[in-house]
Design a protein around this motif. Structure first.
Motif, PDB file in Angstrom:
ATOM      1  N   GLY A  93       0.812  -1.211   0.000  1.00  0.00           N
ATOM      2  CA  GLY A  93       0.000   0.000   0.000  1.00  0.00           C
ATOM      3  C   GLY A  93       0.848   1.263   0.000  1.00  0.00           C
ATOM      4  N   ASP A  94       1.925   1.262   0.764  1.00  0.00           N
ATOM      5  CA  ASP A  94       2.838   2.413   0.779  1.00  0.00           C
ATOM      6  C   ASP A  94       3.416   2.681  -0.609  1.00  0.00           C
ATOM      7  N   LYS A  95       3.851   1.622  -1.275  1.00  0.00           N
ATOM      8  CA  LYS A  95       4.447   1.781  -2.606  1.00  0.00           C
ATOM      9  C   LYS A  95       3.405   2.247  -3.619  1.00  0.00           C
ATOM     10  N   ALA A  96       2.172   1.746  -3.482  1.00  0.00           N
ATOM     11  CA  ALA A  96       1.097   2.173  -4.385  1.00  0.00           C
ATOM     12  C   ALA A  96       0.766   3.648  -4.167  1.00  0.00           C
ATOM     13  N   PHE A  97       0.788   4.087  -2.908  1.00  0.00           N
ATOM     14  CA  PHE A  97       0.524   5.494  -2.610  1.00  0.00           C
ATOM     15  C   PHE A  97       1.623   6.376  -3.201  1.00  0.00           C
ATOM     16  N   GLU A  98       2.863   5.948  -3.057  1.00  0.00           N
ATOM     17  CA  GLU A  98       3.978   6.710  -3.635  1.00  0.00           C
ATOM     18  C   GLU A  98       3.795   6.873  -5.147  1.00  0.00           C
ATOM     19  N   TYR A  99       3.345   5.811  -5.790  1.00  0.00           N
ATOM     20  CA  TYR A  99       3.109   5.855  -7.237  1.00  0.00           C
ATOM     21  C   TYR A  99       1.953   6.792  -7.592  1.00  0.00           C
ATOM     22  N   ILE A 100       0.854   6.696  -6.831  1.00  0.00           N
ATOM     23  CA  ILE A 100      -0.358   7.421  -7.229  1.00  0.00           C
ATOM     24  C   ILE A 100      -0.197   8.922  -7.077  1.00  0.00           C
ATOM     25  N   LEU A 101       0.741   9.373  -6.246  1.00  0.00           N
ATOM     26  CA  LEU A 101       0.951  10.810  -6.092  1.00  0.00           C
ATOM     27  C   LEU A 101       1.292  11.473  -7.420  1.00  0.00           C
ATOM     28  N   GLY A 102       1.955  10.734  -8.284  1.00  0.00           N
ATOM     29  CA  GLY A 102       2.308  11.266  -9.594  1.00  0.00           C
ATOM     30  C   GLY A 102       1.172  11.254 -10.593  1.00  0.00           C
ATOM     31  N   GLU A 103       0.057  10.619 -10.230  1.00  0.00           N
ATOM     32  CA  GLU A 103      -1.086  10.504 -11.134  1.00  0.00           C
ATOM     33  C   GLU A 103      -2.220  11.459 -10.771  1.00  0.00           C
ATOM     34  N   ILE A 104      -2.163  12.063  -9.580  1.00  0.00           N
ATOM     35  CA  ILE A 104      -3.253  12.934  -9.115  1.00  0.00           C
ATOM     36  C   ILE A 104      -3.031  14.344  -9.645  1.00  0.00           C
ATOM     37  N   LYS A 105      -3.953  14.794 -10.453  1.00  0.00           N
ATOM     38  CA  LYS A 105      -3.837  16.126 -11.056  1.00  0.00           C
ATOM     39  C   LYS A 105      -5.208  16.568 -11.561  1.00  0.00           C
ATOM     40  N   PRO A 106      -5.397  17.845 -11.781  1.00  0.00           N
ATOM     41  CA  PRO A 106      -6.682  18.316 -12.314  1.00  0.00           C
ATOM     42  C   PRO A 106      -7.029  17.625 -13.625  1.00  0.00           C
ATOM     43  N   GLY A 107      -8.314  17.260 -13.747  1.00  0.00           N
ATOM     44  CA  GLY A 107      -8.786  16.626 -14.971  1.00  0.00           C
ATOM     45  C   GLY A 107      -8.831  15.118 -14.912  1.00  0.00           C
ATOM     46  N   VAL A 108      -8.231  14.514 -13.889  1.00  0.00           N
ATOM     47  CA  VAL A 108      -8.291  13.061 -13.712  1.00  0.00           C
ATOM     48  C   VAL A 108      -9.466  12.727 -12.807  1.00  0.00           C
ATOM     49  N   SER A 109     -10.201  11.683 -13.121  1.00  0.00           N
ATOM     50  CA  SER A 109     -11.390  11.359 -12.341  1.00  0.00           C
ATOM     51  C   SER A 109     -11.045  10.516 -11.116  1.00  0.00           C
ATOM     52  N   GLU A 110     -11.957  10.536 -10.158  1.00  0.00           N
ATOM     53  CA  GLU A 110     -11.809   9.699  -8.959  1.00  0.00           C
ATOM     54  C   GLU A 110     -11.732   8.221  -9.349  1.00  0.00           C
ATOM     55  N   LYS A 111     -12.549   7.804 -10.289  1.00  0.00           N
ATOM     56  CA  LYS A 111     -12.532   6.403 -10.712  1.00  0.00           C
ATOM     57  C   LYS A 111     -11.182   6.006 -11.297  1.00  0.00           C
ATOM     58  N   GLU A 112     -10.576   6.900 -12.058  1.00  0.00           N
ATOM     59  CA  GLU A 112      -9.270   6.611 -12.646  1.00  0.00           C
ATOM     60  C   GLU A 112      -8.215   6.409 -11.558  1.00  0.00           C
ATOM     61  N   ILE A 113      -8.231   7.269 -10.558  1.00  0.00           N
ATOM     62  CA  ILE A 113      -7.256   7.155  -9.470  1.00  0.00           C
ATOM     63  C   ILE A 113      -7.461   5.845  -8.715  1.00  0.00           C
ATOM     64  N   ALA A 114      -8.704   5.509  -8.418  1.00  0.00           N
ATOM     65  CA  ALA A 114      -8.992   4.263  -7.697  1.00  0.00           C
ATOM     66  C   ALA A 114      -8.516   3.053  -8.484  1.00  0.00           C
ATOM     67  N   LEU A 115      -8.793   3.034  -9.778  1.00  0.00           N
ATOM     68  CA  LEU A 115      -8.389   1.905 -10.615  1.00  0.00           C
ATOM     69  C   LEU A 115      -6.872   1.783 -10.682  1.00  0.00           C
ATOM     70  N   LYS A 116      -6.196   2.906 -10.824  1.00  0.00           N
ATOM     71  CA  LYS A 116      -4.733   2.873 -10.899  1.00  0.00           C
ATOM     72  C   LYS A 116      -4.124   2.383  -9.582  1.00  0.00           C
ATOM     73  N   LEU A 117      -4.720   2.781  -8.465  1.00  0.00           N
ATOM     74  CA  LEU A 117      -4.259   2.285  -7.169  1.00  0.00           C
ATOM     75  C   LEU A 117      -4.402   0.766  -7.085  1.00  0.00           C
ATOM     76  N   GLU A 118      -5.547   0.280  -7.491  1.00  0.00           N
ATOM     77  CA  GLU A 118      -5.807  -1.152  -7.406  1.00  0.00           C
ATOM     78  C   GLU A 118      -4.880  -1.946  -8.314  1.00  0.00           C
ATOM     79  N   LEU A 119      -4.681  -1.467  -9.523  1.00  0.00           N
ATOM     80  CA  LEU A 119      -3.789  -2.155 -10.452  1.00  0.00           C
ATOM     81  C   LEU A 119      -2.351  -2.163  -9.936  1.00  0.00           C
ATOM     82  N   LYS A 120      -1.920  -1.049  -9.362  1.00  0.00           N
ATOM     83  CA  LYS A 120      -0.556  -0.973  -8.857  1.00  0.00           C
ATOM     84  C   LYS A 120      -0.353  -1.956  -7.702  1.00  0.00           C
ATOM     85  N   MET A 121      -1.334  -2.055  -6.815  1.00  0.00           N
ATOM     86  CA  MET A 121      -1.200  -3.010  -5.713  1.00  0.00           C
ATOM     87  C   MET A 121      -1.106  -4.432  -6.237  1.00  0.00           C
ATOM     88  N   ARG A 122      -1.871  -4.732  -7.273  1.00  0.00           N
ATOM     89  CA  ARG A 122      -1.781  -6.060  -7.892  1.00  0.00           C
ATOM     90  C   ARG A 122      -0.398  -6.279  -8.498  1.00  0.00           C
TER      91      ARG A 122
END
Length: 361
Positions: free
Chosen positions: A151-180
């Motif tokens: 989870g820590d590593k996935a959070f570190e990754y997702i920080l680079g993906e959070i920006k204006p114009g990206v949807s909540e669903k996109e962030i959630a999916l990217k988090l889940e895929l990264k953990m996998r």
């Protein structure tokens, strides 16, 4: 079966036998998935365990026969098949007092057992294995530590993906895929990702809402590793924050740190909750923190002990517990910060390494 695994299972089974003896029961039919996994480390879509004072049985069908045989000598295999179902096996044993997990089985299942086992009293054993499971051994702590590290590593990754114009669903999916990708076998629970005004909903579902400049983004997520659940929450800001946003964030962080000061063996769940709640209420946010401050984790995402205003649970060394205060202001925004820790005799070992300082992306 390897000697270390055999010793571990026997230790867990002996703890169950002790509770059976105290209750005066002859045997225990284990049906709850997490309890079966805890007592056998076996995984299939169809099996039950029966534990008696001197012998343990695993009942399954032809599909899992070979795999179940690997549990010898801890468990003796009983093949369930047409003409020899579970009910017949139990009837042959002649148990007078059989412990069952009433909260796990259906009424139809209970009625079939009750009809077949004339002369056998079916008695509740609900919550007994869960009490044993609440204190983790080192293998469980290690698995949870790795799940939280993912989870820590996935959070570190997702920080680079959070920006204006990206949807909540996109962030959630990217988090889940990264953990996998990082080795998770599954999710602990449905990922929460909310932004802006929607952060006032503690368990809001990810939506099509696009992240905007000035938003808080709250992500509550976890994964499973070797069956054990991780759980963490982080709230980050995008672009900039207002004075009120900063005040709320700082208050939640202070509340979490105050709860950590109380968390140790012998403390009550009520005391832990009060430590965080006093900080939040003292800052003028009474009524904005409506959920419990924490809960145990393990094979299930919500286990004992619980830290809430009405909890009577007493923390023990070996508990793994979340610490997750929050402030939620309807129509404006919310903040939650959550770490997962092991309770020790004199404090905690925090399994969550992700930075908790206010991040403005």
């Amino acid at each position: 079966m390897e000697k270390e695994a055999e010793e571990l299972l026997n230790k867990r089974i002996e703890a169950v036998r002790g509770r059976l003896a105290e209750a005066g029961y002859d045997a225990f039919l284990v049906t709850k998935e997490e309890n079966k996994s805890y007592l056998s480390r076996f995984h299939s879509s169809s099996y039950q365990l029966v534990i008696t004072p001197d012998r343990n049985y695993i009942l399954t069908d032809f599909r899992y026969r070979e795999a179940a045989q690997s549990l010898a000598p801890v468990y003796q295999l009983v093949e369930v098949k047409a003409g020899y179902p579970l009910n017949l096996f139990l009837k042959e044993q002649g148990f007078a007092r059989l412990a069952v997990e009433l909260e796990d089985i259906s009424a139809a299942f209970f009625n079939r057992l009750d009809s077949a086992l004339t002369g056998t009293e079916l008695l509740s054993f609900d919550g007994e294995v869960e009490k044993i499971r609440s204190v983790k051994d080192q293998t469980e702590i290690d698995a949870t530590r790795e799940a939280e590290h993912i989870g820590d590593k996935a959070f570190e990754y997702i920080l680079g993906e959070i920006k204006p114009g990206v949807s909540e669903k996109e962030i959630a999916l990217k988090l889940e895929l990264k953990m996998r990708e990082l080795g998770a076998s599954g999710l602990s629970f449905d990922t929460i990702c909310v932004s802006g005004v929607r952060t006032s909903m503690p368990h809001g579902e990810p939506s099509d809402k696009l992240i905007e400049d000035g938003d808080f983004v709250t992500m509550d997520f976890g994964c499973k590793y070797r069956g054990y659940c991780s759980d963490m929450t982080r709230t980050v800001a995008v672009g900039h924050v207002s004075d009120k946003q900063k005040l709320v964030y700082d208050t939640v962080l202070k509340a979490q740190l105050a709860a950590f000061e109380v968390m140790k063996a012998g403390a009550s769940g009520r005391e832990v909750d009060r430590a965080a709640r006093d900080v939040i209420y003292g800052a003028g946010f009474e009524g904005c923190f409506g959920h419990a401050n924490g809960h145990g984790t393990g094979l299930e995402i919500h286990e004992a002990p619980v830290a809430s205003p009405v909890s009577s649970d007493i923390l023990e060394a070996g508990n793994i517990m979340s610490n997750e205060p929050g402030i939620y202001i309807p129509g404006e925004f919310g903040v939650r910060i959550e770490d997962l820790s092991v309770i020790t005799e004199d404090g905690i070992i925090n399994l969550t390494e992700s930075d908790k300082r206010l991040m403005i992306l």
